[in-house]
Design a protein around this motif. Structure first.
Motif, short mmCIF file in Angstrom:
data_model
loop_
_atom_site.label_atom_id
_atom_site.label_comp_id
_atom_site.label_asym_id
_atom_site.label_seq_id
_atom_site.Cartn_x
_atom_site.Cartn_y
_atom_site.Cartn_z
N TYR A 196 37.07 26.47 14.64
CA TYR A 196 36.53 27.73 15.49
C TYR A 196 36.63 29.12 14.47
O TYR A 196 35.78 29.58 14.42
CB TYR A 196 37.30 27.95 16.66
CG TYR A 196 37.19 29.30 17.41
CD1 TYR A 196 35.99 29.48 18.25
CD2 TYR A 196 38.28 30.12 17.07
CE1 TYR A 196 35.86 30.63 18.58
CE2 TYR A 196 38.13 31.46 17.83
CZ TYR A 196 36.98 31.65 18.48
OH TYR A 196 36.70 32.81 19.30
N THR A 226 24.49 26.90 11.15
CA THR A 226 25.66 26.44 11.50
C THR A 226 26.01 25.30 10.79
O THR A 226 27.09 24.88 10.17
CB THR A 226 25.84 26.02 13.02
OG1 THR A 226 25.38 27.21 13.78
CG2 THR A 226 27.06 25.81 13.56
N THR A 266 31.71 30.03 18.61
CA THR A 266 31.74 29.03 19.10
C THR A 266 32.97 28.82 20.24
O THR A 266 33.31 30.07 20.56
CB THR A 266 31.75 27.72 18.18
OG1 THR A 266 33.29 27.89 17.60
CG2 THR A 266 30.67 27.66 17.22
N ILE A 314 29.92 23.57 20.77
CA ILE A 314 29.06 24.36 19.96
C ILE A 314 27.69 24.35 20.92
O ILE A 314 27.21 23.22 21.04
CB ILE A 314 28.82 24.03 18.55
CG1 ILE A 314 29.99 24.09 17.68
CG2 ILE A 314 27.50 24.92 18.15
CD1 ILE A 314 29.71 23.66 16.33
#
Length: 358
Positions: free
Chosen positions: A314, A350, A324, A339
């Motif tokens: 994270y 991402t 996230t 996510i």
């Protein structure tokens, strides 16, 4: 014979007279001088809306429209519906209606949506826990042992934050087991991503079943705060006593009604199909990464990922400007990040960030 809801409801709620707002009392005439409203709107640049009058005390058109949406083609939905300020208010209403502070209990099955426990504890109602099994399905033995001691069992399907659908056969088993003791609430906030798994048609057979819905997820209307509570009339009789006057603002109802017309529903379904396609592509690609231990199967608009690295992924993604949801506070979700699924370009960014992780 008294319904289960009438046996569970505290005496204070049973005797409670709903607040008699001007719209609830109603009346007919050509001069409306009963609600201390202005007769003309100052507008304030708010378009053509006439916002000087209070809205319907319960927006019946909106609730009826949502019931039609839930019915589908050729089906009949024999239950009541009420529009509320997001699914969170529905959760809060259920607990405040049927649980006495310091005396009653609810049951939750973590990891699950945190608002069930929060709403309960905020009014001194204990939240008994029956944690999910390793496959994130219900621990039926643990639940049934405690079921008779709890007023309400909250289930989330598809579940947040795990993303999986709860086995419907297990829900039916619990509905049978709780007939004389417990209201079963199934939170279907993500149901548009797995519509065939809904239990809404079971309400007629099990009047102690309550279903919670929202327009925040698949409809993409999180900002307007509009949800729905669907239940048998024997349950709704008491819930309606605690609903605040004028719970849904007129602009909210107008937007929701447009979303629930045939054109709006079609747009939602097209958008949901695209999101599901992106979700499956993203999950498949992420699973190939060495740093990923597992991508859990999802029936929602998010994926739960367990990383092999003990480092907080994270925080790493946040350093890349990607926000996230860290899940390490849940004992069963060590090294997990949730996510949300965005556009293909957002998910590609991402994915690239994860591929670059050293």
């Amino acid at each position: 014979m008294k319904s289960l809801a009438s046996r569970l409801v505290p005496k204070t709620v049973e005797k409670l007279i709903p607040y008699q707002s001007a719209r609830r009392i109603g009346g007919s005439g050509h001069l409306w001088l009963n609600a201390n409203e202005l007769e003309q709107s100052c507008r304030y640049g708010a378009g053509d809306g006439e916002y000087h009058r209070y809205p319907d005390f319960l927006p019946h058109e909106l609730a009826d429209t949502y019931r039609v949406y839930c019915q589908g083609a050729g089906d009949t939905l024999n239950c009541d519906a009420v529009a509320v300020r997001g699914a969170d208010e529905a959760i809060d209403l259920m607990i405040r209606t049927f649980c006495q502070p310091g005396a009653d209990k609810i049951m939750i099955c973590p990891p699950t949506y945190a608002m069930y426990e929060f709403c309960a504890e905020s009014i001194a109602v204990e939240a008994v826990k029956a944690p999910l099994l390793d496959d994130f399905q219900l621990d039926m033995t643990s639940i049934t042992k405690q079921l008779a001691e709890t007023k309400i069992l909250f289930l989330c399907s598809p579940n947040n934050p795990t993303g999986n659908v709860i086995n419907q056969a297990d829900i039916i088993t619990l509905l049978e087991a709780g007939k004389e003791s417990t209201l079963i609430v199934v939170d279907e906030a993500y149901i548009e991503f797995a519509p065939d798994t809904s239990v809404i048609n079971l309400i007629e057979q099990y009047p102690h079943l309550v279903v919670i819905r929202t327009l925040s997820k698949a409809f993409g209307l999180a900002a307007i705060r509009c949800g729905f509570l669907l239940a048998d009339s024997c349950v709704m009789e008491y819930i309606s006593r605690l609903i605040a006057p004028y719970p849904i603002a007129d602009p909210v109802a107008e937007i929701a009604l447009r979303a629930l017309d045939s054109d709006g529903i079609q747009k939602m379904r097209i958008q949901s199909d695209e999101l599901i396609s992106t979700r499956e592509w993203f999950a498949e690609e992420v699973q190939k990464l060495a740093i990923v231990e597992r991508v859990y199967v999802s029936a929602t608009n998010f994926v739960l990922i367990r990383f092999a690295s003990a480092e907080c992924m994270y925080s790493y993604l946040l350093s890349k400007g990607i926000v996230t949801r860290n899940q390490v506070h849940e004992p069963a979700l060590a090294n997990c990040v949730r996510i949300s699924i965005g556009s293909k370009s957002s998910m590609l960014e991402t994915l690239n960030a994860l591929q670059e992780y050293k």
